[in-house]
Structures are given as structure tokens and as C-alpha cells.
Scaffold this motif. Structure first.
Motif, PDB file in Angstrom:
ATOM      1  N   GLY A 115     -72.457 -83.561  -3.893  1.00 55.23           N
ATOM      2  CA  GLY A 115     -73.551 -83.669  -4.833  1.00 55.23           C
ATOM      3  C   GLY A 115     -74.312 -82.384  -5.048  1.00 55.23           C
ATOM      4  O   GLY A 115     -75.229 -82.346  -5.881  1.00 55.23           O
ATOM      5  N   ALA A 116     -73.994 -81.320  -4.327  1.00 60.61           N
ATOM      6  CA  ALA A 116     -74.677 -80.032  -4.494  1.00 60.61           C
ATOM      7  C   ALA A 116     -73.647 -78.972  -4.870  1.00 60.61           C
ATOM      8  O   ALA A 116     -72.533 -78.951  -4.356  1.00 60.61           O
ATOM      9  CB  ALA A 116     -75.398 -79.641  -3.212  1.00 60.61           C
ATOM     10  N   GLU A 117     -74.033 -78.094  -5.769  1.00 61.86           N
ATOM     11  CA  GLU A 117     -73.111 -77.044  -6.235  1.00 61.86           C
ATOM     12  C   GLU A 117     -73.261 -75.795  -5.389  1.00 61.86           C
ATOM     13  O   GLU A 117     -74.375 -75.347  -5.110  1.00 61.86           O
ATOM     14  CB  GLU A 117     -73.373 -76.718  -7.708  1.00 61.86           C
ATOM     15  N   THR A 118     -72.134 -75.234  -4.996  1.00 65.41           N
ATOM     16  CA  THR A 118     -72.103 -73.967  -4.267  1.00 65.41           C
ATOM     17  C   THR A 118     -71.254 -72.979  -5.074  1.00 65.41           C
ATOM     18  O   THR A 118     -70.156 -73.306  -5.518  1.00 65.41           O
ATOM     19  CB  THR A 118     -71.489 -74.131  -2.868  1.00 65.41           C
ATOM     20  N   THR A 119     -71.802 -71.794  -5.269  1.00 65.76           N
ATOM     21  CA  THR A 119     -71.052 -70.779  -6.021  1.00 65.76           C
ATOM     22  C   THR A 119     -70.414 -69.787  -5.057  1.00 65.76           C
ATOM     23  O   THR A 119     -70.938 -69.509  -3.979  1.00 65.76           O
ATOM     24  CB  THR A 119     -71.970 -70.024  -7.000  1.00 65.76           C
ATOM     25  N   TYR A 120     -69.265 -69.252  -5.487  1.00 68.54           N
ATOM     26  CA  TYR A 120     -68.513 -68.280  -4.699  1.00 68.54           C
ATOM     27  C   TYR A 120     -68.108 -67.111  -5.592  1.00 68.54           C
ATOM     28  O   TYR A 120     -68.064 -67.229  -6.822  1.00 68.54           O
ATOM     29  CB  TYR A 120     -67.245 -68.908  -4.103  1.00 68.54           C
ATOM     30  N   THR A 121     -67.773 -65.999  -4.953  1.00 73.26           N
ATOM     31  CA  THR A 121     -67.202 -64.846  -5.644  1.00 73.26           C
ATOM     32  C   THR A 121     -65.765 -64.669  -5.171  1.00 73.26           C
ATOM     33  O   THR A 121     -65.513 -64.550  -3.964  1.00 73.26           O
ATOM     34  CB  THR A 121     -68.001 -63.566  -5.362  1.00 73.26           C
ATOM     35  N   ALA A 122     -64.827 -64.687  -6.109  1.00 72.52           N
ATOM     36  CA  ALA A 122     -63.416 -64.455  -5.790  1.00 72.52           C
ATOM     37  C   ALA A 122     -63.105 -62.979  -6.011  1.00 72.52           C
ATOM     38  O   ALA A 122     -63.405 -62.423  -7.083  1.00 72.52           O
ATOM     39  CB  ALA A 122     -62.519 -65.322  -6.668  1.00 72.52           C
ATOM     40  N   GLY A 123     -62.534 -62.338  -5.003  1.00 71.21           N
ATOM     41  CA  GLY A 123     -62.205 -60.914  -5.106  1.00 71.21           C
ATOM     42  C   GLY A 123     -60.713 -60.673  -4.971  1.00 71.21           C
ATOM     43  O   GLY A 123     -60.037 -61.326  -4.169  1.00 71.21           O
ATOM     44  N   TRP A 124     -60.183 -59.760  -5.775  1.00 71.31           N
ATOM     45  CA  TRP A 124     -58.782 -59.377  -5.722  1.00 71.31           C
ATOM     46  C   TRP A 124     -58.668 -57.887  -5.436  1.00 71.31           C
ATOM     47  O   TRP A 124     -59.422 -57.080  -5.992  1.00 71.31           O
ATOM     48  CB  TRP A 124     -58.069 -59.662  -7.055  1.00 71.31           C
ATOM     49  N   SER A 125     -57.730 -57.529  -4.606  1.00 66.38           N
ATOM     50  CA  SER A 125     -57.420 -56.119  -4.349  1.00 66.38           C
ATOM     51  C   SER A 125     -55.933 -55.910  -4.591  1.00 66.38           C
ATOM     52  O   SER A 125     -55.107 -56.649  -4.037  1.00 66.38           O
ATOM     53  CB  SER A 125     -57.771 -55.735  -2.900  1.00 66.38           C
ATOM     54  N   VAL A 126     -55.607 -54.938  -5.413  1.00 64.10           N
ATOM     55  CA  VAL A 126     -54.217 -54.640  -5.745  1.00 64.10           C
ATOM     56  C   VAL A 126     -53.885 -53.229  -5.256  1.00 64.10           C
ATOM     57  O   VAL A 126     -54.635 -52.290  -5.514  1.00 64.10           O
ATOM     58  CB  VAL A 126     -53.954 -54.752  -7.265  1.00 64.10           C
ATOM     59  N   ILE A 127     -52.775 -53.130  -4.555  1.00 66.70           N
ATOM     60  CA  ILE A 127     -52.309 -51.831  -4.062  1.00 66.70           C
ATOM     61  C   ILE A 127     -50.944 -51.546  -4.676  1.00 66.70           C
ATOM     62  O   ILE A 127     -50.037 -52.381  -4.614  1.00 66.70           O
ATOM     63  CB  ILE A 127     -52.190 -51.819  -2.526  1.00 66.70           C
ATOM     64  N   ASN A 128     -50.809 -50.359  -5.284  1.00 67.03           N
ATOM     65  CA  ASN A 128     -49.534 -49.908  -5.836  1.00 67.03           C
ATOM     66  C   ASN A 128     -49.142 -48.636  -5.103  1.00 67.03           C
ATOM     67  O   ASN A 128     -49.883 -47.653  -5.091  1.00 67.03           O
ATOM     68  CB  ASN A 128     -49.662 -49.648  -7.339  1.00 67.03           C
ATOM     69  N   SER A 129     -47.960 -48.637  -4.490  1.00 66.89           N
ATOM     70  CA  SER A 129     -47.611 -47.558  -3.576  1.00 66.89           C
ATOM     71  C   SER A 129     -47.268 -46.241  -4.254  1.00 66.89           C
ATOM     72  O   SER A 129     -47.671 -45.175  -3.787  1.00 66.89           O
ATOM     73  CB  SER A 129     -46.422 -47.993  -2.702  1.00 66.89           C
ATOM     74  N   SER A 130     -46.521 -46.280  -5.356  1.00 68.54           N
ATOM     75  CA  SER A 130     -45.909 -45.034  -5.800  1.00 68.54           C
ATOM     76  C   SER A 130     -45.843 -44.854  -7.313  1.00 68.54           C
ATOM     77  O   SER A 130     -46.523 -43.996  -7.872  1.00 68.54           O
ATOM     78  CB  SER A 130     -44.483 -44.926  -5.225  1.00 68.54           C
ATOM     79  N   ASN A 131     -45.012 -45.655  -7.976  1.00 65.40           N
ATOM     80  CA  ASN A 131     -44.720 -45.429  -9.382  1.00 65.40           C
ATOM     81  C   ASN A 131     -45.780 -46.062 -10.277  1.00 65.40           C
ATOM     82  O   ASN A 131     -46.387 -47.076  -9.927  1.00 65.40           O
ATOM     83  CB  ASN A 131     -43.344 -46.014  -9.729  1.00 65.40           C
ATOM     84  N   ASP A 132     -45.972 -45.480 -11.452  1.00 67.44           N
ATOM     85  CA  ASP A 132     -46.900 -46.054 -12.427  1.00 67.44           C
ATOM     86  C   ASP A 132     -46.365 -47.395 -12.918  1.00 67.44           C
ATOM     87  O   ASP A 132     -45.155 -47.556 -13.130  1.00 67.44           O
ATOM     88  CB  ASP A 132     -47.083 -45.110 -13.617  1.00 67.44           C
ATOM     89  N   LEU A 133     -47.249 -48.351 -13.087  1.00 71.20           N
ATOM     90  CA  LEU A 133     -46.887 -49.674 -13.587  1.00 71.20           C
ATOM     91  C   LEU A 133     -47.474 -49.864 -14.975  1.00 71.20           C
ATOM     92  O   LEU A 133     -48.635 -49.516 -15.227  1.00 71.20           O
ATOM     93  CB  LEU A 133     -47.407 -50.775 -12.656  1.00 71.20           C
ATOM     94  N   LEU A 134     -46.689 -50.423 -15.871  1.00 67.80           N
ATOM     95  CA  LEU A 134     -47.142 -50.705 -17.226  1.00 67.80           C
ATOM     96  C   LEU A 134     -47.339 -52.200 -17.397  1.00 67.80           C
ATOM     97  O   LEU A 134     -46.586 -53.015 -16.864  1.00 67.80           O
ATOM     98  CB  LEU A 134     -46.116 -50.191 -18.255  1.00 67.80           C
ATOM     99  N   ALA A 142     -49.416 -54.332 -16.257  1.00 69.77           N
ATOM    100  CA  ALA A 142     -49.632 -55.132 -15.047  1.00 69.77           C
ATOM    101  C   ALA A 142     -50.747 -56.150 -15.284  1.00 69.77           C
ATOM    102  O   ALA A 142     -51.718 -55.880 -15.988  1.00 69.77           O
ATOM    103  CB  ALA A 142     -49.996 -54.224 -13.876  1.00 69.77           C
ATOM    104  N   ARG A 143     -50.617 -57.332 -14.706  1.00 66.02           N
ATOM    105  CA  ARG A 143     -51.657 -58.352 -14.822  1.00 66.02           C
ATOM    106  C   ARG A 143     -51.606 -59.279 -13.622  1.00 66.02           C
ATOM    107  O   ARG A 143     -50.585 -59.418 -12.961  1.00 66.02           O
ATOM    108  CB  ARG A 143     -51.501 -59.145 -16.114  1.00 66.02           C
ATOM    109  N   VAL A 144     -52.738 -59.906 -13.343  1.00 63.23           N
ATOM    110  CA  VAL A 144     -52.870 -60.874 -12.266  1.00 63.23           C
ATOM    111  C   VAL A 144     -53.328 -62.189 -12.878  1.00 63.23           C
ATOM    112  O   VAL A 144     -54.230 -62.212 -13.719  1.00 63.23           O
ATOM    113  CB  VAL A 144     -53.890 -60.400 -11.210  1.00 63.23           C
ATOM    114  N   THR A 145     -52.707 -63.296 -12.483  1.00 64.84           N
ATOM    115  CA  THR A 145     -53.088 -64.610 -12.995  1.00 64.84           C
ATOM    116  C   THR A 145     -53.462 -65.525 -11.832  1.00 64.84           C
ATOM    117  O   THR A 145     -52.959 -65.382 -10.716  1.00 64.84           O
ATOM    118  CB  THR A 145     -51.931 -65.252 -13.782  1.00 64.84           C
ATOM    119  N   ALA A 146     -54.359 -66.446 -12.099  1.00 70.46           N
ATOM    120  CA  ALA A 146     -54.794 -67.422 -11.110  1.00 70.46           C
ATOM    121  C   ALA A 146     -55.139 -68.718 -11.820  1.00 70.46           C
ATOM    122  O   ALA A 146     -55.428 -68.728 -13.029  1.00 70.46           O
ATOM    123  CB  ALA A 146     -55.988 -66.905 -10.321  1.00 70.46           C
TER     124      ALA A 146
END
Length: 296
Positions: free
Chosen positions: A243-262, A264-268
Motif C-alpha cells: 500500500g506504500a510506494e517506494t522509488t528506486y534508481t536503476a543504474g547501468w554500467s557498460v564496459i567496452n574493452s577495445s574496439n569501437d562499437l556502432l 550500441a544499445r541497452v534494453t530492459a
């Protein structure tokens, strides 16, 4: 190296003024029988306005012939079973290299040896395993000769054989902050031996080839859920209550090791009992939210 207009046989040189020159480089593989002659015919002319298949007017032409000849000793290198000049591997792949040799001469070849040099900082030197050969880690090279493989002592006409080795790659994400751009391993292989003649041992035979193993970039995504901390001020009881609302913050961290990426997207996907409050950071990121009832 302009892109061909059609069928890999027609290229546009654009507008050429008096005295202009153009250079066109073509690379490929010739197939055929030994001592077979192959002819290349080149023509320069004008394309018709609505036809990209053939020349309307030919201004000049030239013919060049080449003769296909077998090497004295054929050398072939395969990476993980594939015969490609450029092989693409993943960072966690075990690389298996096979070298096949074949004596094309009508006489024996003696004192044969095969030398392979591995170049590239991503080679895990501790993982190199060689069959019937010697690995010299200080020089990044592998050697096979008559001492390690008796088949190389005397190569009869039409005799063939194979040597192999395996190695792993170092982690692209464990570089201590050092980014390895466009990681690759260069393999240079060389066969050396001596041709026999009626009078004894003849001239030195040397055949070499090169292969490149390109390494795919490693991408990792980490997700975390924040409530008392983070870029936004959250509210509501923790742990949440009915009966009570609680808000959260969702955080994403993306690591790319070497080559350039074209592109790119993240879905949830948010479950039906969770709603998005329309806040994001950085504010200029391209975020698209599609509600369940929108049909998207």
C-alpha cells in the motif's frame, strides 16, 4: 579502393580532367592448375546514363597475363579449422593453428624446418602448447625441425605433413587501465629446406605466409538498484510495504574493452507493477520508453 558499381567488375573513376590520373588496386586469389595462364583484360570508357552494367564507349584497353605456378613446397596455415587471411576470434577462444606442408618438387627436400612467429600483446605466452616442436618464449616463435619431427629430415616428392600448436589470449578487461585498441595476433610462418639434385644438395628453399587473428571487443553490462543513494532522491519505506510506494534508481554500467562499437544499445523490461518516473541521467542520453498498453 572504390566500391565496385556492379558484379565486382565495374568501377567509377568519377570526372577526370585533362592530365588527371587514377589508381585502382585489386586483390584476390587465383585458382587454376599449375602452369595455367590467366589473362586480365582492363577497359576504360564511358558509362551510359541509365546502365551500370557495361561501357557505352571504350577509350582504351589492356591485357595482362600471369602464369600460375605451384610453390616448391606448399605451406598452408589454418586457424581453428579455417583457411582465412583474417580470422576473427573471441577473447576467450582457444586458438588452434595447423600448418600443412607438401613437397611439389620431383626431388627430395632435406633439412626441412618450419618457423612461426607470434606477434601481439594479447598472446598468453604461458598457454602456448606445441606438438613436435620447440617454443622460444623470449623470441615469440615456434620451431619445428628434423630434431623434433623426423618427417622434416627428408621430404620425398609429393610427401606431406602437418604440425600444430595452440594458445590462449590474455584478458582484454584485465589490462590495469590500459586499453588495447584493435587487438590482433600476427602469425608469420616460414618453411625452409634444401632441394636435392643429382650432384648433391642444391639451393635453399624458402616459402612464407602471413595470417592475422583479429580479436572481438569484450563488452560487459552491470546493473544495480539504488535507493538511499544515487543521482536521484528516492522516497518510500525500505523494505517496501503493502500500500506504500517506494522509488528506486536503476543504474547501468557498460564496459567496452577495445574496439569501437556502432549503434550500441541497452534494453530492459519493467514488470507491470513498476512504473517509470521519466527521470534519467545524463539528461541528453537517447532513452525511449514504451508502455505496455502502447502496443509497442
Amino acid at each position: 579502393r572504390p566500391t565496385p558499381l556492379t558484379n565486382n567488375r565495374l568501377w567509377s573513376l568519377g570526372t577526370m580532367k585533362a592530365g588527371d590520373t587514377r589508381k585502382l588496386e585489386l586483390t584476390g586469389v587465383l585458382t587454376g592448375q599449375s602452369d595455367e595462364e590467366k589473362a586480365f583484360r582492363f577497359m576504360v570508357g564511358r558509362l551510359p546514363p541509365h546502365n551500370q552494367e557495361t561501357l557505352e564507349v571504350v577509350y582504351g584497353s589492356a591485357v595482362k597475363s600471369v602464369l600460375i605456378q605451384k610453390p616448391q613446397v606448399a605451406l598452408n596455415l589454418m586457424v581453428n579449422g579455417q583457411d582465412k587471411v583474417d580470422y576473427v576470434a573471441s577473447n576467450d577462444d582457444l586458438i588452434r593453428v595447423e600448418l600443412n606442408w607438401l613437397n611439389n618438387l620431383p626431388t627430395e627436400v632435406v633439412d626441412g624446418e618450419i618457423l612461426v612467429t607470434l606477434s601481439g600483446v594479447v598472446v598468453d605466452k604461458t598457454s602456448v602448447a606445441v606438438s613436435k616442436g620447440f617454443y622460444q618464449s623470449n623470441q615469440n616463435r615456434i620451431l619445428w625441425n628434423k630434431t623434433s619431427d623426423s618427417a622434416l629430415a627428408q621430404l620425398a616428392p609429393a610427401a606431406s605433413g602437418r604440425v600444430s600448436f595452440t594458445f590462449a589470449l590474455t584478458s582484454l578487461l584485465a589490462g590495469g587501465g590500459n586499453v588495447i585498441k584493435q587487438p590482433a595476433v600476427e602469425l608469420t610462418a616460414e618453411f625452409r629446406g634444401r632441394e636435392t639434385t643429382e650432384s648433391g644438395v642444391g639451393e635453399l628453399i624458402s616459402v612464407d605466409l602471413k595470417r592475422t587473428i583479429k580479436i572481438n571487443s569484450v563488452v560487459q553490462l552491470a546493473a544495480k538498484l539504488l535507493q538511499p543513494s544515487g543521482p536521484f532522491t528516492n522516497s518510500g519505506p525500505l523494505p517496501p510495504k503493502v500500500g506504500a510506494e517506494t522509488t528506486y534508481t536503476a543504474g547501468w554500467s557498460v564496459i567496452n574493452s577495445s574496439n569501437d562499437l556502432l549503434n550500441a544499445r541497452v534494453t530492459a523490461v519493467l514488470p507491470p507493477y513498476v512504473r517509470w518516473l521519466g527521470q534519467q541521467t545524463p539528461a541528453n542520453e537517447a532513452v525511449k520508453f514504451t508502455p505496455y498498453d502502447s502496443g509497442g
